[in-house]
Design a protein around this motif. Structure first.
Motif, PDB file in Angstrom:
ATOM      1  N   THR A  11      55.425  56.917  32.691  1.00  0.00           N
ATOM      2  CA  THR A  11      55.560  55.546  33.212  1.00  0.00           C
ATOM      3  C   THR A  11      56.570  54.754  32.385  1.00  0.00           C
ATOM      4  O   THR A  11      56.766  53.567  32.622  1.00  0.00           O
ATOM      5  CB  THR A  11      54.219  54.781  33.173  1.00  0.00           C
ATOM      6  N   PHE A  12      57.195  55.410  31.400  1.00  0.00           N
ATOM      7  CA  PHE A  12      58.100  54.679  30.511  1.00  0.00           C
ATOM      8  C   PHE A  12      59.560  54.801  30.936  1.00  0.00           C
ATOM      9  O   PHE A  12      60.358  53.930  30.663  1.00  0.00           O
ATOM     10  CB  PHE A  12      57.946  55.198  29.071  1.00  0.00           C
ATOM     11  N   GLY A  13      59.903  55.903  31.603  1.00  0.00           N
ATOM     12  CA  GLY A  13      61.313  56.178  31.885  1.00  0.00           C
ATOM     13  C   GLY A  13      61.800  55.575  33.192  1.00  0.00           C
ATOM     14  O   GLY A  13      61.034  54.961  33.948  1.00  0.00           O
ATOM     15  N   TYR A  14      63.085  55.793  33.442  1.00  0.00           N
ATOM     16  CA  TYR A  14      63.716  55.422  34.709  1.00  0.00           C
ATOM     17  C   TYR A  14      63.061  56.247  35.819  1.00  0.00           C
ATOM     18  O   TYR A  14      62.744  55.745  36.894  1.00  0.00           O
ATOM     19  CB  TYR A  14      65.205  55.747  34.588  1.00  0.00           C
ATOM     20  N   MET A  15      62.848  57.532  35.520  1.00  0.00           N
ATOM     21  CA  MET A  15      62.042  58.372  36.418  1.00  0.00           C
ATOM     22  C   MET A  15      61.332  59.428  35.587  1.00  0.00           C
ATOM     23  O   MET A  15      61.704  59.682  34.445  1.00  0.00           O
ATOM     24  CB  MET A  15      62.876  58.993  37.541  1.00  0.00           C
ATOM     25  N   SER A  16      60.309  60.030  36.175  1.00  0.00           N
ATOM     26  CA  SER A  16      59.570  61.059  35.445  1.00  0.00           C
ATOM     27  C   SER A  16      59.219  62.199  36.399  1.00  0.00           C
ATOM     28  O   SER A  16      59.036  61.990  37.600  1.00  0.00           O
ATOM     29  CB  SER A  16      58.305  60.474  34.836  1.00  0.00           C
ATOM     30  N   ASN A  39      66.096  51.178  25.985  1.00  0.00           N
ATOM     31  CA  ASN A  39      66.096  49.987  26.845  1.00  0.00           C
ATOM     32  C   ASN A  39      67.190  49.019  26.408  1.00  0.00           C
ATOM     33  O   ASN A  39      67.947  48.506  27.243  1.00  0.00           O
ATOM     34  CB  ASN A  39      64.735  49.274  26.779  1.00  0.00           C
ATOM     35  N   ALA A  40      67.278  48.797  25.096  1.00  0.00           N
ATOM     36  CA  ALA A  40      68.262  47.829  24.576  1.00  0.00           C
ATOM     37  C   ALA A  40      69.684  48.272  24.913  1.00  0.00           C
ATOM     38  O   ALA A  40      70.560  47.439  25.153  1.00  0.00           O
ATOM     39  CB  ALA A  40      68.086  47.669  23.073  1.00  0.00           C
ATOM     40  N   ARG A  41      69.905  49.591  24.938  1.00  0.00           N
ATOM     41  CA  ARG A  41      71.267  50.093  25.204  1.00  0.00           C
ATOM     42  C   ARG A  41      71.466  50.466  26.672  1.00  0.00           C
ATOM     43  O   ARG A  41      72.487  51.069  27.031  1.00  0.00           O
ATOM     44  CB  ARG A  41      71.532  51.333  24.342  1.00  0.00           C
ATOM     45  N   SER A  42      70.471  50.176  27.507  1.00  0.00           N
ATOM     46  CA  SER A  42      70.525  50.504  28.941  1.00  0.00           C
ATOM     47  C   SER A  42      70.841  51.969  29.199  1.00  0.00           C
ATOM     48  O   SER A  42      71.640  52.307  30.088  1.00  0.00           O
ATOM     49  CB  SER A  42      71.572  49.628  29.652  1.00  0.00           C
ATOM     50  N   ILE A  79      73.541  59.318  20.383  1.00  0.00           N
ATOM     51  CA  ILE A  79      74.056  58.483  21.482  1.00  0.00           C
ATOM     52  C   ILE A  79      75.532  58.146  21.235  1.00  0.00           C
ATOM     53  O   ILE A  79      75.907  57.742  20.136  1.00  0.00           O
ATOM     54  CB  ILE A  79      73.215  57.191  21.622  1.00  0.00           C
ATOM     55  N   THR A  80      76.340  58.356  22.273  1.00  0.00           N
ATOM     56  CA  THR A  80      77.762  57.985  22.193  1.00  0.00           C
ATOM     57  C   THR A  80      78.098  57.154  23.440  1.00  0.00           C
ATOM     58  O   THR A  80      77.228  56.938  24.297  1.00  0.00           O
ATOM     59  CB  THR A  80      78.674  59.243  22.214  1.00  0.00           C
ATOM     60  N   ASP A  81      79.351  56.759  23.563  1.00  0.00           N
ATOM     61  CA  ASP A  81      79.701  56.000  24.774  1.00  0.00           C
ATOM     62  C   ASP A  81      79.799  56.903  26.007  1.00  0.00           C
ATOM     63  O   ASP A  81      80.031  56.433  27.110  1.00  0.00           O
ATOM     64  CB  ASP A  81      80.979  55.163  24.564  1.00  0.00           C
ATOM     65  N   ARG A  82      79.592  58.212  25.787  1.00  0.00           N
ATOM     66  CA  ARG A  82      79.559  59.140  26.940  1.00  0.00           C
ATOM     67  C   ARG A  82      78.133  59.472  27.385  1.00  0.00           C
ATOM     68  O   ARG A  82      77.919  60.187  28.367  1.00  0.00           O
ATOM     69  CB  ARG A  82      80.307  60.447  26.592  1.00  0.00           C
ATOM     70  N   THR A  83      77.141  58.953  26.655  1.00  0.00           N
ATOM     71  CA  THR A  83      75.740  59.276  26.997  1.00  0.00           C
ATOM     72  C   THR A  83      75.345  58.588  28.302  1.00  0.00           C
ATOM     73  O   THR A  83      75.449  57.369  28.412  1.00  0.00           O
ATOM     74  CB  THR A  83      74.792  58.804  25.866  1.00  0.00           C
ATOM     75  N   VAL A  84      74.876  59.384  29.257  1.00  0.00           N
ATOM     76  CA  VAL A  84      74.422  58.769  30.513  1.00  0.00           C
ATOM     77  C   VAL A  84      72.908  58.884  30.697  1.00  0.00           C
ATOM     78  O   VAL A  84      72.353  58.325  31.642  1.00  0.00           O
ATOM     79  CB  VAL A  84      75.149  59.328  31.758  1.00  0.00           C
ATOM     80  N   THR A 116      58.207  57.451  21.102  1.00  0.00           N
ATOM     81  CA  THR A 116      57.907  56.477  20.041  1.00  0.00           C
ATOM     82  C   THR A 116      58.396  55.123  20.546  1.00  0.00           C
ATOM     83  O   THR A 116      59.310  55.061  21.392  1.00  0.00           O
ATOM     84  CB  THR A 116      58.638  56.808  18.721  1.00  0.00           C
ATOM     85  N   ASP A 117      57.812  54.051  20.023  1.00  0.00           N
ATOM     86  CA  ASP A 117      58.257  52.707  20.422  1.00  0.00           C
ATOM     87  C   ASP A 117      59.737  52.528  20.123  1.00  0.00           C
ATOM     88  O   ASP A 117      60.475  51.928  20.908  1.00  0.00           O
ATOM     89  CB  ASP A 117      57.466  51.633  19.653  1.00  0.00           C
ATOM     90  N   TRP A 118      60.136  53.033  18.968  1.00  0.00           N
ATOM     91  CA  TRP A 118      61.526  52.876  18.544  1.00  0.00           C
ATOM     92  C   TRP A 118      62.476  53.484  19.585  1.00  0.00           C
ATOM     93  O   TRP A 118      63.447  52.838  20.002  1.00  0.00           O
ATOM     94  CB  TRP A 118      61.728  53.540  17.164  1.00  0.00           C
ATOM     95  N   LEU A 119      62.156  54.700  20.020  1.00  0.00           N
ATOM     96  CA  LEU A 119      63.017  55.368  20.999  1.00  0.00           C
ATOM     97  C   LEU A 119      63.062  54.585  22.314  1.00  0.00           C
ATOM     98  O   LEU A 119      64.146  54.305  22.856  1.00  0.00           O
ATOM     99  CB  LEU A 119      62.516  56.800  21.256  1.00  0.00           C
ATOM    100  N   VAL A 120      61.884  54.208  22.818  1.00  0.00           N
ATOM    101  CA  VAL A 120      61.825  53.498  24.111  1.00  0.00           C
ATOM    102  C   VAL A 120      62.601  52.177  24.001  1.00  0.00           C
ATOM    103  O   VAL A 120      63.430  51.853  24.875  1.00  0.00           O
ATOM    104  CB  VAL A 120      60.348  53.249  24.513  1.00  0.00           C
ATOM    105  N   ASP A 121      62.366  51.421  22.930  1.00  0.00           N
ATOM    106  CA  ASP A 121      63.021  50.107  22.770  1.00  0.00           C
ATOM    107  C   ASP A 121      64.531  50.260  22.644  1.00  0.00           C
ATOM    108  O   ASP A 121      65.303  49.495  23.226  1.00  0.00           O
ATOM    109  CB  ASP A 121      62.475  49.379  21.530  1.00  0.00           C
ATOM    110  N   GLU A 122      64.932  51.252  21.852  1.00  0.00           N
ATOM    111  CA  GLU A 122      66.359  51.463  21.603  1.00  0.00           C
ATOM    112  C   GLU A 122      67.089  51.845  22.908  1.00  0.00           C
ATOM    113  O   GLU A 122      68.170  51.338  23.195  1.00  0.00           O
ATOM    114  CB  GLU A 122      66.462  52.580  20.569  1.00  0.00           C
TER     115      GLU A 122
END
Ligand SMILES: Cc1ncc(COP(=O)(O)O)c(C=O)c1O
Length: 391
Positions: free
Chosen positions: A174-179, A149-152, A122-127, A141-147
């Motif tokens: 059901t976890f993502g912005y879209m699937s 979400n935390a970084r929007s 992840i960088t400041d260019r990641t969309v 993984t929970d870690w990925l989903v939480d991370e």
């Protein structure tokens, strides 16, 4: 000629076809995108556990729509984190929308991107992170989903091969912005060709509807949004306001009729595929073949046959044995293996080196999948395993 053990058998049933025929017998049947499509979308949303679903022409169309919307939301462009083990349209859609694909190697136990590598990339260019749930395995993984979400950072889930897979008891998709889902013939359920884009986000849903249908404003059900555009563009016919430069990726009533009927049996299909997978891996020789997958929550798409060690000789003998015993297989697993080896990516000169993705390379050269489907019975699975184990 049809193999004795094909990748898929009879995925469209007589009953599906009879329902289509019944519809065709109506006096003036609607065939284009209409009420049956709406009914299928509602039923699919209920089954998946999301608020909104939009029925499209294929899983690749779903991928194209999701990346086109991310581009409309990020006109400046940027990077999308993607796996090398996926389908071509997961990468093509990124490129077609002017984003830079940033590749992360897979976790061999789920065949999806390694969460540690995704977070490190992840960088400041990641969309966005465009994750593929490969071959029925849960890639989250929970870690990925939480991370994320935390970084929007929006997560887009490609669930085309993994209908019904779960992460911690909740369906993936059901976890993502879209699937995105595919209903291509060989998948868990089919609409001949078809796909679905799903979300819980109302505003996004309205965009998906427009992007599916020429970018047309009248496709939204958001009256306030329609009025806003009409007021801004008084010189345009309200029936022909094109809010976005988009596509026609609609599906039709025939697909929806088949989809509605197939959906009724989907939970059983997932259960049967999962039971087949359990039997397959219980019989498989763990000395030669990888068995340490994360099976929890998996809704197996196909049997993943991956050599434990790099062994070209064994791989050759395995292919000969499968050919001789009429067992169909696809080398390289999902999408034919490492996408970075494909000409369409080489031509872009992104400076990618396939060997930097060792886990994907292993699947590319020493992996394959074999058909799993509900009508494959225990005796057949035993026969397939005895051929494979004898190699
Ligand atoms: C992971 C994945 N994504 C997308 C697709 C594309 O789906 P479709 O064939 O419906 O375009 C596939 C196709 O099998 C796939 O396996």
């Amino acid at each position: 000629m049809m193999k004795k053990f094909p990748l898929m058998r009879n995925n469209i049933a007589r009953q599906d076809l009879d329902l289509v025929i019944e519809h065709l017998k109506l006096d003036d049947p609607i065939l284009t995108n209409g009420p049956k499509c709406r009914e299928f979308e509602a039923a699919w949303s209920k089954w998946l556990g999301v608020k909104y679903s939009v029925f499209v022409s294929s899983g690749s169309a779903a991928n194209l729509i999701s990346m086109a919307i991310l581009k409309a939301e990020n006109p400046q462009g940027g990077e999308i984190i993607v796996p090398p083990l996926t389908w071509v349209s997961d990468i093509a859609s990124v490129i077609q929308n002017g984003f830079t694909p940033v590749f992360c190697d897979i976790n061999p136990t789920t065949l999806a991107m390694n969460d540690r590598e995704v977070i490190a990339a992840i960088t400041d260019r990641t969309v966005g992170v465009f994750l593929t749930h490969v071959q029925g395995f849960n890639g989250l993984t929970d870690w990925l989903v939480d991370e994320l979400n935390a970084r929007s950072i929006p997560l887009i889930e490609d669930v085309c091969e993994s209908h019904g897979a779960e992460h911690k008891g909740k369906k993936v998709g059901t976890f993502g912005y879209m699937s995105n889902f595919s209903f291509y013939y060989a998948h868990h359920m089919t609409t001949i060709e078809g796909g679905m884009v799903c979300t819980d986000d109302e505003a996004l849903y309205q965009k998906i509807r427009m992007f599916r249908s020429h970018g047309m404003l009248r496709e939204t059900t958001d009256i306030a949004l329609q009025n806003e555009f009409k007021a801004t563009y008084p010189d345009l016919n309200p029936a022909f306001i094109f809010a976005h430069a988009a596509y026609n990726l609609r599906n039709n009533e025939i697909g929806a009729i088949i989809g509605l009927n197939q959906l009724k049996g989907l939970d059983q299909i997932v259960a049967d595929r999962t039971a087949n997978q359990e039997l397959f891996f219980s019989l498989l020789d763990g000395e030669k073949y990888q068995k340490d997958f994360l099976f929890e929550g998996s809704s197996n798409y196909a049997f993943n046959l991956i050599l434990k060690n790099k062994d070209d000789e064994l791989m050759k003998r395995l292919e000969v044995a499968l050919d001789e015993n009429s067992i169909e297989y696809r080398k390289g697993s999902a999408g034919g293996g490492n996408q970075i080896r494909q000409p369409y990516l080489k031509d872009l000169n992104l400076g990618l080196e396939p060997r930097d993705f060792q886990n994907t390379e292993h699947v590319h050269f020493y992996g394959m999948y074999i058909g799993n489907f509900p009508t494959l019975n225990a005796e057949e699975i035993k026969e397939i395993c005895s051929v494979i184990n004898a190699v």
